[in-house]
Design a protein around this motif. Sequence first.
Motif, short mmCIF file in Angstrom:
data_model
loop_
_atom_site.label_atom_id
_atom_site.label_comp_id
_atom_site.label_asym_id
_atom_site.label_seq_id
_atom_site.Cartn_x
_atom_site.Cartn_y
_atom_site.Cartn_z
N TYR A 149 -1.62 0.48 6.02
CA TYR A 149 -3.00 0.63 5.54
C TYR A 149 -3.18 -0.25 4.31
O TYR A 149 -2.22 -0.54 3.58
N ALA A 150 -4.40 -0.70 4.09
CA ALA A 150 -4.69 -1.58 2.97
C ALA A 150 -5.52 -0.86 1.92
O ALA A 150 -6.21 0.11 2.20
N SER A 151 -5.43 -1.37 0.69
CA SER A 151 -6.24 -0.84 -0.40
C SER A 151 -6.68 -2.00 -1.28
O SER A 151 -6.26 -3.14 -1.09
N ALA A 152 -7.51 -1.69 -2.27
CA ALA A 152 -7.96 -2.71 -3.22
C ALA A 152 -6.98 -2.90 -4.36
O ALA A 152 -7.34 -3.40 -5.42
N HIS A 175 1.95 0.75 2.71
CA HIS A 175 0.81 0.34 1.89
C HIS A 175 0.78 -1.17 1.70
O HIS A 175 1.78 -1.79 1.33
N ILE A 176 -0.41 -1.78 1.93
CA ILE A 176 -0.62 -3.20 1.72
C ILE A 176 -1.70 -3.36 0.64
O ILE A 176 -2.89 -3.18 0.90
N PRO A 177 -1.33 -3.67 -0.61
CA PRO A 177 -2.33 -3.82 -1.66
C PRO A 177 -3.04 -5.17 -1.57
O PRO A 177 -2.40 -6.21 -1.50
N LEU A 178 -4.37 -5.13 -1.58
CA LEU A 178 -5.19 -6.35 -1.55
C LEU A 178 -6.06 -6.37 -2.81
O LEU A 178 -5.71 -5.75 -3.80
N LYS A 179 -7.21 -7.06 -2.76
CA LYS A 179 -8.00 -7.22 -3.99
C LYS A 179 -9.44 -6.71 -3.89
O LYS A 179 -10.17 -6.78 -4.87
N GLY A 180 -9.83 -6.20 -2.73
CA GLY A 180 -11.21 -5.72 -2.63
C GLY A 180 -11.59 -5.33 -1.23
O GLY A 180 -10.86 -5.58 -0.26
N THR A 181 -12.77 -4.73 -1.11
CA THR A 181 -13.24 -4.20 0.17
C THR A 181 -13.37 -5.27 1.24
O THR A 181 -12.98 -5.07 2.40
N SER A 182 -13.95 -6.42 0.89
CA SER A 182 -14.16 -7.46 1.90
C SER A 182 -12.84 -7.95 2.49
O SER A 182 -12.73 -8.17 3.70
N GLU A 183 -11.83 -8.09 1.64
CA GLU A 183 -10.51 -8.52 2.13
C GLU A 183 -9.89 -7.44 3.01
O GLU A 183 -9.28 -7.74 4.05
N ILE A 184 -10.06 -6.18 2.62
CA ILE A 184 -9.54 -5.08 3.43
C ILE A 184 -10.18 -5.09 4.82
O ILE A 184 -9.49 -5.02 5.84
N ILE A 185 -11.50 -5.19 4.85
CA ILE A 185 -12.21 -5.16 6.14
C ILE A 185 -11.80 -6.32 7.02
O ILE A 185 -11.58 -6.16 8.23
#
Length: 237
Positions: A149-152, A175-185
């Motif tokens: 799963y990803a998060s911001a 957990h996959i940490p990303l930088k924001g909602t658009s990247e997650i989607i």
Amino acid sequence: MIKRIFLTAISLCLFGLASAQDLRTISLVVPFSAGSAQDVFARLISESLGQELQARVVVVNKPGAGGTIASAFVASAKPDGLTYLMASASHHLAGALYPTLTYHPLDSFRGAAFLGFSEFVLITTDSMRTPDLASFVTRVKSNPNVFNYASAGNGSVTHVGMASFLKTANLQMVHIPLKGTSEIINEVLSGRVQAAMVSSIGIYGYRSDPRLKLLATSGSRRSEFFADTPGRVLDFV
């Protein structure tokens, strides 16, 4: 539920700055990437805020580290009334999660306005073949640490919220940490990420995309904006 609090690094009321800052540039710092709920809110209010303050308001995205990069930037900014933070629940969570922050989430800022709140939506990629929350829970529980799963970012409300749900439902995901909602989607749409807990504002425009499944909302009642979303996260916590 996520509360967005408009913060400033100076000890002045927001609307008391207008006459002194005529036509100057104000930086409205967003702690997540473009397309995030905070980014959408910031861009919605930037023009009217600029008119009220008689200044030019520029939205500046500083994503990373669960929002702490942006918070640290604003906390250390020159106290001239020209740097503001579009904060979220992640801003306050950071105080409990990171004891070595270079700023204090409350003492280093002054709240200027409450802007609103947003529910969260648990989403998954269509390739998971889990049409509802119950089938998602069953599949993930049968395959511990197989799905991700990803998060911001670490410590963000999308991280803490999803981790809390997984713990309560006795599920294990990577957990996959990303930088924001658009990247997650985008990652969920591609199938590289199997699930995420995202803001309703960020996912609203994708609610009919066949590549996604909206499994549940976080509110105590079914959201009028997601009437077709079958479940509630609270049913499994």
